[in-house]
Design a protein around this motif. Structure first.
Motif, mmCIF file in Angstrom:
data_model
loop_
_atom_site.group_PDB
_atom_site.id
_atom_site.type_symbol
_atom_site.label_atom_id
_atom_site.label_comp_id
_atom_site.label_asym_id
_atom_site.label_seq_id
_atom_site.Cartn_x
_atom_site.Cartn_y
_atom_site.Cartn_z
ATOM 1 N N PRO A 220 3.133 23.749 73.803
ATOM 2 C CA PRO A 220 4.408 23.434 74.455
ATOM 3 C C PRO A 220 4.757 24.520 75.489
ATOM 4 O O PRO A 220 4.716 25.707 75.182
ATOM 5 N N GLY A 221 5.025 24.083 76.701
ATOM 6 C CA GLY A 221 5.282 25.043 77.783
ATOM 7 C C GLY A 221 4.009 25.566 78.428
ATOM 8 O O GLY A 221 4.068 26.301 79.413
ATOM 9 N N GLY A 222 2.853 25.209 77.871
ATOM 10 C CA GLY A 222 1.578 25.710 78.406
ATOM 11 C C GLY A 222 1.283 27.124 77.916
ATOM 12 O O GLY A 222 2.176 27.829 77.422
ATOM 13 N N THR A 223 0.033 27.537 78.066
ATOM 14 C CA THR A 223 -0.379 28.868 77.595
ATOM 15 C C THR A 223 0.376 29.973 78.321
ATOM 16 O O THR A 223 0.619 31.043 77.779
ATOM 17 N N SER A 237 -0.964 35.304 73.430
ATOM 18 C CA SER A 237 -2.284 35.948 73.426
ATOM 19 C C SER A 237 -2.926 35.832 72.054
ATOM 20 O O SER A 237 -4.133 35.634 71.927
ATOM 21 N N LYS A 238 -2.100 35.938 71.040
ATOM 22 C CA LYS A 238 -2.593 35.837 69.658
ATOM 23 C C LYS A 238 -2.985 34.392 69.336
ATOM 24 O O LYS A 238 -4.030 34.135 68.740
ATOM 25 N N LEU A 239 -2.144 33.463 69.766
ATOM 26 C CA LEU A 239 -2.389 32.054 69.432
ATOM 27 C C LEU A 239 -3.674 31.518 70.054
ATOM 28 O O LEU A 239 -4.375 30.717 69.426
ATOM 29 N N ILE A 240 -3.980 31.947 71.276
ATOM 30 C CA ILE A 240 -5.200 31.397 71.892
ATOM 31 C C ILE A 240 -6.438 31.838 71.107
ATOM 32 O O ILE A 240 -7.413 31.109 71.033
ATOM 33 N N GLU A 241 -6.358 33.001 70.457
ATOM 34 C CA GLU A 241 -7.466 33.408 69.583
ATOM 35 C C GLU A 241 -7.450 32.627 68.285
ATOM 36 O O GLU A 241 -8.470 32.162 67.810
ATOM 37 N N GLU A 242 -6.262 32.504 67.707
ATOM 38 C CA GLU A 242 -6.145 31.845 66.403
ATOM 39 C C GLU A 242 -6.581 30.385 66.457
ATOM 40 O O GLU A 242 -7.296 29.913 65.577
ATOM 41 N N VAL A 243 -6.131 29.643 67.474
ATOM 42 C CA VAL A 243 -6.468 28.212 67.514
ATOM 43 C C VAL A 243 -7.976 28.016 67.682
ATOM 44 O O VAL A 243 -8.545 27.076 67.132
ATOM 45 N N SER A 244 -8.617 28.933 68.411
ATOM 46 C CA SER A 244 -10.059 28.799 68.623
ATOM 47 C C SER A 244 -10.833 28.978 67.322
ATOM 48 O O SER A 244 -11.880 28.382 67.129
ATOM 49 N N GLN A 323 -12.381 23.382 79.875
ATOM 50 C CA GLN A 323 -10.990 23.772 79.656
ATOM 51 C C GLN A 323 -10.344 24.208 80.965
ATOM 52 O O GLN A 323 -10.907 25.039 81.678
ATOM 53 N N ILE A 324 -9.192 23.656 81.252
ATOM 54 C CA ILE A 324 -8.363 24.198 82.325
ATOM 55 C C ILE A 324 -7.325 25.069 81.608
ATOM 56 O O ILE A 324 -6.529 24.561 80.814
ATOM 57 N N LYS A 325 -7.408 26.376 81.852
ATOM 58 C CA LYS A 325 -6.588 27.291 81.066
ATOM 59 C C LYS A 325 -5.698 28.143 81.967
ATOM 60 O O LYS A 325 -6.142 28.613 83.005
ATOM 61 N N HIS A 326 -4.493 28.365 81.528
ATOM 62 C CA HIS A 326 -3.645 29.376 82.145
ATOM 63 C C HIS A 326 -3.847 30.694 81.400
ATOM 64 O O HIS A 326 -4.157 30.686 80.198
ATOM 65 N N ALA A 327 -3.650 31.785 82.106
ATOM 66 C CA ALA A 327 -3.669 33.072 81.420
ATOM 67 C C ALA A 327 -2.328 33.267 80.718
ATOM 68 O O ALA A 327 -1.291 32.893 81.269
ATOM 69 N N PRO A 328 -2.337 33.788 79.515
ATOM 70 C CA PRO A 328 -1.060 34.005 78.839
ATOM 71 C C PRO A 328 -0.211 35.072 79.551
ATOM 72 O O PRO A 328 -0.765 36.035 80.072
ATOM 73 N N ASN A 329 1.076 34.861 79.578
ATOM 74 C CA ASN A 329 2.018 35.848 80.129
ATOM 75 C C ASN A 329 2.790 36.553 79.027
ATOM 76 O O ASN A 329 3.730 37.290 79.267
ATOM 77 N N ASN A 330 2.437 36.208 77.801
ATOM 78 C CA ASN A 330 3.124 36.828 76.677
ATOM 79 C C ASN A 330 2.138 36.995 75.539
ATOM 80 O O ASN A 330 1.748 36.030 74.929
#
Ligand code: ZN
Length: 330
Positions: A220-223, A237-244, A323-330
């Motif tokens: 929600p809101g994008g990465t 930043s943590k979630l993108i690791e966890e979901v993978s 994957q089309i990915k945004h870089a995390p800002n948080n």
């Protein structure tokens, strides 16, 4: 018998199950002769048995736990074998071997699939977030059906009178992605646990209604969202690791229609999309099929007409989609 009953009752209402079992079984092991113990230790992998990686990405070894009926938690004695070359396509096996004090052995394997996703140009992925809604989604499905186009719907929870739409999306060959159950930023981004609790709810709902066990997600809101910062610093930043770790593949977008706010006509939606299309890239378009997205509905046939006239091809997201990915800002 008494020990088994004790195990059973603790087992059902306590988090410290392992400890209790080990305690009780140690007693059994001492009571009889330790040397006659013939039961193999069990191995439980951390994370999934099958892991899918894009070529060039990193393999993170999650390890495993080993529990023995006599020796207890012997996870530290696990020997891990096998190499994963993420620069080469293939199936790699990582072996986990454990031997207990009486030489009882157990071996478990994990498969790691390294795949190269093909570069795709001039492809359009239409993605619809926040649906399904009775006012918009059925009409979008009609348009897609008529145009023979497949799209992707990142769904959230809606009242049960929209359940038939989830089924219809799936039956008509579109992809159901998981967006959120609540779409409540303050809840989902307050902790990693909350995020996964919410994700599991929508995953289960989709599975129960359609039989689809989706691992395709959109945050929600994008990465790149900043709203999560209000609730937990660093959570994206943590979630993108966890979901993978749990085989989820997340997708952002590279074309924004602004249809969830900021547009005042279907022409604006149309222009925001077509002005950013390119035949030299993958075009992942963010649209919405929430209950008030009438501009989107009106613009859709024109967007499709333009795209078809200009040589674009439409696809829905699957596990092989880049994957089309945004870089995390948080
Ligand atoms: Zn959304």
């Amino acid at each position: 018998l008494i020990i088994l009953i004790a195990n059973y009752s603790f087992n059902n209402n306590h988090n410290n199950t392992d400890k209790v079992i080990v305690h009780a079984t140690n007693y059994l092991c001492n009571f009889y002769s330790k040397n006659n113990e013939i039961e193999s230790p069990i191995i439980i992998l951390n994370g999934s048995n099958d892991i899918y990686l894009d070529k060039g990405s990193n393999y993170i070894e999650l390890g495993a736990k080993a529990i023995d009926n006599c020796s207890g938690d012997i996870s530290n004695n696990i020997k891990t074998e096998g190499k994963v070359n993420t620069n080469k396509e293939g199936v790699y096996k990582v072996k986990y071997k454990i031997v207990d004090d009486n030489n009882n052995i157990n071996i478990t394997e994990r498969n790691i699939y390294v795949r190269e996703k093909k570069e795709e140009k001039g492809i359009i992925y239409l993605t619809f977030d926040d649906g399904p809604s009775k006012s918009i989604t059925p009409y979008i499905l009609d348009i897609l059906n008529k145009e023979d186009i497949k799209a992707t719907f990142f769904v959230i929870n809606h009242p049960s009178d929209t359940d038939y739409l989830l089924k219809k999306i799936n039956e008509e060959g579109h992809t159901i992605g998981l967006h959120s159950y609540s779409h409540n930023y303050s809840y989902i981004y307050s902790s990693i646990d909350n995020y996964f609790n919410d994700l599991n709810l929508i995953k289960e709902k989709v599975y129960n209604l359609t039989g689809v066990n989706s691992n395709i997600i959109r945050f929600p809101g994008g990465t790149s969202n900043l709203v999560s910062k209000k609730y937990t610093s660093g959570i994206m930043s943590k979630l993108i690791e966890e979901v993978s770790k749990y085989e989820y593949i997340y997708y952002d977008w590279n074309i924004e229609s602004n249809d969830s706010g900021g547009v005042n006509s279907s022409e604006e939606v149309y222009n925001n999309v077509i002005n950013n299309l390119s035949l030299d890239k993958i075009n992942m378009v963010l649209l919405h099929d929430y209950e008030n997205n009438y501009y989107t509905l009106e613009a859709l046939p024109q967007i499709i007409r333009y795209a078809k006239d200009n040589g674009y091809i439409f696809k829905n997201i699957n596990n092989d989609t880049i994957q089309i990915k945004h870089a995390p800002n948080n």
